[in-house]
Scaffold this motif. Structure first.
Motif, PDB file in Angstrom:
ATOM      1  N   MET A 407       0.824  -1.218   0.000  1.00  0.00           N
ATOM      2  CA  MET A 407       0.000   0.000   0.000  1.00  0.00           C
ATOM      3  C   MET A 407       0.852   1.260   0.000  1.00  0.00           C
ATOM      4  O   MET A 407       0.428   2.313  -0.462  1.00  0.00           O
ATOM      5  N   CYS A 408       2.067   1.143   0.513  1.00  0.00           N
ATOM      6  CA  CYS A 408       2.921   2.333   0.584  1.00  0.00           C
ATOM      7  C   CYS A 408       3.321   2.842  -0.798  1.00  0.00           C
ATOM      8  O   CYS A 408       3.813   3.964  -0.926  1.00  0.00           O
ATOM      9  N   THR A 409       3.119   2.026  -1.837  1.00  0.00           N
ATOM     10  CA  THR A 409       3.471   2.446  -3.194  1.00  0.00           C
ATOM     11  C   THR A 409       2.742   3.721  -3.583  1.00  0.00           C
ATOM     12  O   THR A 409       3.285   4.582  -4.292  1.00  0.00           O
ATOM     13  N   ALA A 410       1.496   3.878  -3.129  1.00  0.00           N
ATOM     14  CA  ALA A 410       0.707   5.071  -3.470  1.00  0.00           C
ATOM     15  C   ALA A 410       1.245   6.334  -2.808  1.00  0.00           C
ATOM     16  O   ALA A 410       0.932   7.454  -3.235  1.00  0.00           O
ATOM     17  N   LEU A 411       2.076   6.177  -1.771  1.00  0.00           N
ATOM     18  CA  LEU A 411       2.640   7.342  -1.089  1.00  0.00           C
ATOM     19  C   LEU A 411       3.881   7.877  -1.798  1.00  0.00           C
ATOM     20  O   LEU A 411       4.291   9.021  -1.569  1.00  0.00           O
ATOM     21  N   ILE A 423       8.524   3.532   5.939  1.00  0.00           N
ATOM     22  CA  ILE A 423       7.202   3.267   6.530  1.00  0.00           C
ATOM     23  C   ILE A 423       6.860   1.789   6.393  1.00  0.00           C
ATOM     24  O   ILE A 423       6.360   1.161   7.328  1.00  0.00           O
ATOM     25  N   ALA A 424       7.146   1.222   5.233  1.00  0.00           N
ATOM     26  CA  ALA A 424       6.865  -0.200   5.012  1.00  0.00           C
ATOM     27  C   ALA A 424       7.669  -1.060   5.967  1.00  0.00           C
ATOM     28  O   ALA A 424       7.155  -2.056   6.521  1.00  0.00           O
ATOM     29  N   LYS A 425       8.943  -0.718   6.155  1.00  0.00           N
ATOM     30  CA  LYS A 425       9.781  -1.497   7.068  1.00  0.00           C
ATOM     31  C   LYS A 425       9.260  -1.438   8.496  1.00  0.00           C
ATOM     32  O   LYS A 425       9.222  -2.447   9.209  1.00  0.00           O
ATOM     33  N   GLN A 426       8.862  -0.243   8.920  1.00  0.00           N
ATOM     34  CA  GLN A 426       8.337  -0.103  10.286  1.00  0.00           C
ATOM     35  C   GLN A 426       7.033  -0.866  10.451  1.00  0.00           C
ATOM     36  O   GLN A 426       6.783  -1.479  11.495  1.00  0.00           O
ATOM     37  N   GLU A 436      -1.491   2.864   9.565  1.00  0.00           N
ATOM     38  CA  GLU A 436      -1.268   3.153  10.983  1.00  0.00           C
ATOM     39  C   GLU A 436       0.097   3.789  11.226  1.00  0.00           C
ATOM     40  O   GLU A 436       0.216   4.763  11.996  1.00  0.00           O
ATOM     41  N   VAL A 437       1.126   3.298  10.568  1.00  0.00           N
ATOM     42  CA  VAL A 437       2.465   3.865  10.751  1.00  0.00           C
ATOM     43  C   VAL A 437       2.540   5.262  10.175  1.00  0.00           C
ATOM     44  O   VAL A 437       3.098   6.193  10.803  1.00  0.00           O
ATOM     45  N   ALA A 438       1.991   5.466   8.987  1.00  0.00           N
ATOM     46  CA  ALA A 438       2.024   6.793   8.357  1.00  0.00           C
ATOM     47  C   ALA A 438       1.268   7.816   9.195  1.00  0.00           C
ATOM     48  O   ALA A 438       1.693   8.974   9.330  1.00  0.00           O
ATOM     49  N   ARG A 439       0.149   7.367   9.771  1.00  0.00           N
ATOM     50  CA  ARG A 439      -0.630   8.275  10.623  1.00  0.00           C
ATOM     51  C   ARG A 439       0.162   8.642  11.875  1.00  0.00           C
ATOM     52  O   ARG A 439       0.208   9.812  12.284  1.00  0.00           O
TER      53      ARG A 439
END
Length: 468
Positions: A407-411, A423-426, A436-439
């Motif tokens: 999902m992080c691809t869209a960011l 973010i993906a790693k976390q 949740e991590v991005a928020r």
């Protein structure tokens, strides 16, 4: 009691069962080729009978065969076509590479049956297998012609309709599932979202292209070697014989068969059969991918992917109560494996065009017709007992999308590749979602984060949140 009669061919006398319609040559070949117990398939025998029937008709019309003899041959050949005389076709597939033994099997059976129809006894030679039934022909042009006729007819009227039905049902599922977003997968790992309907549209297109390949290969089979006789020169065949016989076969089958452009190619090579088998292998590869995907997408029901619910058609285990397996997909996978193996045999056989003749024709047509028959039956069963009853597990699809790190691809277009990767790693390390991590990190305002991480726009071209 096992009664016999004595028949004679150019090599001498042979004992033949008294009631058998075949003669000395067939009896000799039966003894020589006691290999597998596998005989020629019904579509081939039907095509062989068709050639003999129309050959007699044309030879009559050309004034080469008297009316009474021709009519009897045509009636006997009709019985061959209809399967009424199958018990008299006793020869193994693994025989002389030209199929001469089976051509003579047909000639002898038809000649003896024609004699019976004329009130004479079996073995009377009133109707001669070579002089009358085989008039204007050679095994070397009859057998390849029967191969082409049988395969073309079965491809057109048995296999292609089954594939069309599957394509139609896959297309219907594509429409029904079009609003369901699921996670994509590449390398068996999470990828960006797709719609389940998009996935099934890809399956439907694979089948459409397979049909196109089969129809293209089938066109090559419409060229018939008939008229070339022994080596392609046409010796002992009336100049009009082949054209007239082929026209009659075309009318009878509804397919536009035509005389080979070059008889030397038609008899010395079997490239059309190799090509036809190649189209079946291609179809098997497409079906294998589709069946395997459906099998895996339906894995579970609780501990697998579980994005599809497959119809339960039978119990799956002798020890685990309640277990239901994807048996229709597994059945089709095995069919596909057999077709690929058959193609290998046909390919090797295609290498054996030595000088003016290929000497592997019987095993080629055995494998080709088996592949056609297996694919048609396998596709029908898979379509009717699996694809038609497929249901999507919408909740499971949506849940897996939200859990995916892809999902992080869209960011990326907004915050950059490196920050999105962090973010993906976390998310992976903590067991939380990308959202949740991005928020938590506050990388974007909530409204923009919601818009960018909406999976539905990710299934369309463009840059999420920027251009559409």
């Amino acid at each position: 009691m096992n009664q016999t009669r004595i028949e004679q061919d150019s090599m001498g006398t042979m004992e033949v069962p008294a009631a058998a319609l075949y003669g000395a040559q067939t009896a000799r070949a039966k003894a020589n080729f006691a290999i597998s117990g596998t005989g020629f398939p019904r579509p081939f025998l039907r095509a062989l009978g068709m050639i003999k029937q129309h050959a007699a008709q044309v030879n009559r019309d050309l004034g080469l065969l008297d009316e009474q003899c021709a009519e009897a041959i045509m009636a006997a050949a009709e019985e061959v076509m209809n399967g009424q005389l199958d018990e008299h076709f006793v020869l193994d597939i693994f025989q002389t590479g030209s199929g001469t033994s089976t051509n003579m099997n047909a000639n002898e059976v038809i000649a003896n049956r024609a004699a019976q129809l004329l009130g004479q006894t079996i073995g009377s030679r009133l109707v001669h297998p070579n002089d009358h039934v085989n008039l204007g022909q050679s095994s070397n042009d009859v057998i390849p012609s029967a191969m082409h006729i049988a395969a073309a007819v079965e491809m057109r009227f048995t296999l292609v309709p089954a594939l069309f039905a599957l394509q139609e049902n896959l297309g219907e599922k594509a429409l029904a599932f079009n609003d369901i977003v699921k996670i994509g997968r590449t390398h068996l790992q999470d990828a960006t979202p797709v719609r389940l309907g998009q996935v099934f549209s890809g399956y439907a297109r694979q089948i459409a292209l397979a049909i196109r390949a089969i129809e293209s290969a089938q066109d090559e089979l419409l060229e018939l070697a008939l008229g070339g006789t022994a080596v392609g020169s046409g010796l002992n065949a009336h100049p009009q014989f082949a054209g007239r016989v082929i026209a009659a076969i075309s009318a009878a089958t509804g397919l536009e068969f035509r005389e080979a452009v070059n008889h030397f190619e038609a008899q010395s090579g079997k490239d059309g059969v190799v090509s036809a088998s190649g189209s079946l292998k291609r179809t098997a590869c497409a079906l294998f991918k589709i069946a395997n995907d459906i099998r895996l997408l339906g894995s579970g029901p609780r501990c697998g992917l579980g994005e599809l619910n497959l119809p339960a058609v039978q119990p799956g285990s002798s020890i685990m109560p309640g277990k239901v397996n994807p048996v229709m997909a597994e059945s089709l996978l095995q069919v596909c494996a057999q077709v690929v193996g058959n193609d290998a045999t046909i390919t090797l056989s295609g290498l054996s065009g030595n000088f003016e003749l290929n000497v592997m024709m019987p095993v080629m047509i055995h494998n080709l017709l088996q592949s056609i028959d297996l694919l048609a039956a396998g596709v029908r069963q898979f379509n009717e007992r699996c694809v038609q009853g497929l249901e999507a597990n919408r909740a499971r699809c949506e849940s897996l999308v939200e859990q995916s790190l892809a999902m992080c691809t869209a960011l990326v277009p907004v915050i950059g590749y490196d920050r999105a990767a962090e973010i993906a790693k976390q998310a992976y390390a903590s067991g939380r979602t990308v959202r949740e991590v991005a928020r938590q990190l506050g990388v974007l305002p909530e409204e923009e984060l919601r818009r960018l991480l909406d999976p539905r726009p990710m299934t369309e071209p463009g840059v999420p949140g920027i251009t559409r």
